[in-house]
Structures are given as C-alpha cells and as structure tokens.
Design a protein around this motif. Structure first.
Motif, mmCIF file in Angstrom:
data_model
loop_
_atom_site.group_PDB
_atom_site.id
_atom_site.type_symbol
_atom_site.label_atom_id
_atom_site.label_comp_id
_atom_site.label_asym_id
_atom_site.label_seq_id
_atom_site.Cartn_x
_atom_site.Cartn_y
_atom_site.Cartn_z
ATOM 1 N N ASN A 1 -3.889 7.141 -12.791
ATOM 2 C CA ASN A 1 -2.470 6.734 -13.489
ATOM 3 C C ASN A 1 -0.866 7.836 -13.052
ATOM 4 N N VAL A 2 -2.207 9.143 -12.849
ATOM 5 C CA VAL A 2 -0.881 10.219 -12.008
ATOM 6 C C VAL A 2 -0.512 9.368 -10.463
ATOM 7 N N LYS A 3 -1.962 9.281 -10.027
ATOM 8 C CA LYS A 3 -1.252 8.369 -8.546
ATOM 9 C C LYS A 3 -0.713 7.735 -7.690
ATOM 10 N N ILE A 4 -0.542 6.836 -8.542
ATOM 11 C CA ILE A 4 0.748 6.094 -8.361
ATOM 12 C C ILE A 4 1.468 6.555 -8.347
ATOM 13 N N PRO A 5 2.428 6.989 -9.234
ATOM 14 C CA PRO A 5 3.504 7.540 -9.221
ATOM 15 C C PRO A 5 3.238 8.639 -7.384
ATOM 16 N N LYS A 6 2.670 9.555 -7.211
ATOM 17 C CA LYS A 6 2.746 10.317 -5.953
ATOM 18 C C LYS A 6 2.555 9.378 -5.023
ATOM 19 N N LEU A 7 1.645 7.777 -4.840
ATOM 20 C CA LEU A 7 1.773 7.066 -3.953
ATOM 21 C C LEU A 7 3.599 6.000 -3.652
ATOM 22 N N ALA A 8 4.553 6.427 -4.717
ATOM 23 C CA ALA A 8 5.422 5.638 -4.821
ATOM 24 C C ALA A 8 6.233 6.682 -4.251
ATOM 25 N N ARG A 9 6.142 8.235 -3.667
ATOM 26 C CA ARG A 9 6.692 9.840 -3.726
ATOM 27 C C ARG A 9 6.634 9.741 -2.167
ATOM 28 N N GLY A 10 5.162 8.653 -1.533
ATOM 29 C CA GLY A 10 5.359 9.765 -0.417
ATOM 30 C C GLY A 10 3.972 10.175 -0.126
ATOM 31 N N LEU B 1 -1.777 5.119 0.755
ATOM 32 C CA LEU B 1 -0.608 4.393 1.059
ATOM 33 C C LEU B 1 -0.555 3.695 2.178
ATOM 34 N N ALA B 2 -1.913 3.764 3.376
ATOM 35 C CA ALA B 2 -2.457 3.263 4.651
ATOM 36 C C ALA B 2 -3.108 2.280 3.870
ATOM 37 N N ALA B 3 -3.712 2.828 3.502
ATOM 38 C CA ALA B 3 -5.470 1.789 3.169
ATOM 39 C C ALA B 3 -4.411 1.096 2.099
ATOM 40 N N CYS B 4 -4.040 1.049 1.281
ATOM 41 C CA CYS B 4 -3.308 -0.289 0.227
ATOM 42 C C CYS B 4 -2.300 -1.133 1.884
#
Length: 249
Positions: free
Chosen positions: A130-139, A145-148
């Motif tokens: 739940n907190v990992k995705i916002p970090k993903l959005a902020r780079g 992100l590369a894996a996605c």
C-alpha cells in the motif's frame, strides 16, 4: 412419548443444565425437534467477537440420522454452504452419541488458527504494498519500476490512492474468504475434519498462495485494481446513503 422425543428431551435438558462451551440452544416454539441457538466466535480467530445464530432440525430417525444444521447469520466457512447448511460428515450416528460429545456446531471452527494467521499475513503484506506503490509513482523504486516495465503492466501507480488500515483489513479478510471458497468448491461435499485435515490444509495453503497479495508487478497491479474498486464502491454506497437520507421525512 416416542424414543426419539424422549432422547431429545434428555439431551436438551442436559445442555440447558450444563451448557456447552461457546454456544447455547433453545427450543423454537417449544418444539423439541426444532432448536435454535447462537455460536460465539473463538478468540484469536476470524470470527472473534462475532455471534452467529443457527437452526437445528431433527427427525424421528435421530440419532441414526444426523440433524440438519443451518446458520441464519451469514458466515464464511469451508464447511458451511449458503444453500444446504452445515456439511455433516456423519451419515449415521453411534447410539452413544449426543450433541455434546459430537461438538455440534463448535467443531466448525477447527481451522480458525490457520485462517487467522492467513488474514494477519495478508494484512501485513497489503500494508507494505500500500505504501510501496506511491513510492513507485515518485520514482523511489527504480528496480521495481524496471520490473513493471519488463512485465508489461499498465502504469497503475499513476492514479493510485492509498487505502486506510480498516480498508486493508477488510480486503485481507475478503481475500482469505476467496481462498476458503476455492477449497470449499474443490471439496465438493467433503468435510474439513480430523481424518483428512492434513490434505485439506494443503489445499487451503495452495489457495492462499494463489489469491494472496504479493509485491510482484502483477501482484501490485492486482492490488491497485482491487483498491480502486473498493474506493469506488465506498463512494457509491455513500451516495446511496446520502440519497436515502434525503428521502426521509
């Protein structure tokens, strides 16, 4: 008085005099062949704090034929079917059997500890992603992100909104129920009892691994979709409630 009725009278009075742990019963409209009762959820289980009403119907063939047990309160459990009621492993009962030594219906909760642990594991994983995705959005999660990108998933992080802890717990419980439902469907009338507990537990753990949350690209995408659906459903329910309150005079 028939032998069956005499026996039921004796068992009922015994249960009233020495109540079984976790539940109590009473007669429906004074009919000894029709009982109602409530079952209290065990501590440290998915049912903790809950009170579940049930109905027991006996026939003249009791105890050779087991009673039919139905829950009148909605309950999620692999041994409970919404249409047919409690799945009974007994086609006939030994003459010495009674409701107390057969533990009806408290034996339904013999997988509570495993299910409670599953919900806890799901909840902890959901809090993490739940907190990992916002970090993903902020780079801030470059490798993820590369894996996605490599996995070809849509940019689900662009419009993601974090869930609250109560919402995460609700989702954890819902996902656990999905795992239990998968086992229930696969069992096709069999029971979760002590004789084949190991096999049924293995099936349950397989279902848990299949539906449970995880931090892989696909797992994150699935969670983001569920979160969005949950938030939209919450907004819709609030709008309906608001509309209904506006109709009140």
């Amino acid at each position: 008085m028939t032998p069956t009725k005499k026996r039921l009278e004796k068992e009922y009075q015994s249960l009233r005099k020495t109540p079984a742990t976790g539940y109590h019963v009473s007669l429906k409209h004074g009919d000894i062949f029709e009982w109602t009762g409530t079952l209290h959820g065990l501590d440290a289980s998915p049912y903790e704090g809950g009170t579940f009403a049930f109905h027991i119907q006996f026939t003249d063939e009791y105890p050779e034929a087991p009673p039919k047990v139905n829950f009148t309160t909605k309950i999620y459990h692999p041994n409970v079917d919404g249409r047919t009621g409690v799945k009974n492993k007994y086609k006939s009962l030994p003459p010495a059997s009674n409701l107390q030594n057969l533990q009806i219906p408290s034996n339904l909760l013999n997988m509570d500890q495993t299910r409670a642990e599953t919900i806890t594991d799901f909840f902890q994983t959901l809090m993490d992603i739940n907190v990992k995705i916002p970090k993903l959005a902020r780079g801030m999660e470059v490798k993820l992100l590369a894996a996605c990108m490599d996995a070809g998933v849509a940019p689900f992080w662009d419009d993601f909104t974090e869930l609250s802890w109560p919402q995460l717990l609700t989702l954890a419980r819902k996902m656990e129920h999905e795992a239990a439902d998968m086992v229930n469907a696969k069992m096709q009338g069999n029971n979760w009892d002590n004789e084949d507990m190991r096999e049924q537990k293995m099936e349950y753990l397989k279902a848990v691994a299949k539906v449970g949350p995880n931090a892989t690209p696909k797992g994150l995408e699935n969670f983001a979709g569920r979160a969005k659906m949950m938030l939209e459903q919450g907004k819709m329910e609030m709008e309906i409630e608001k509309g209904m309150s506006g109709l009140k005079v």
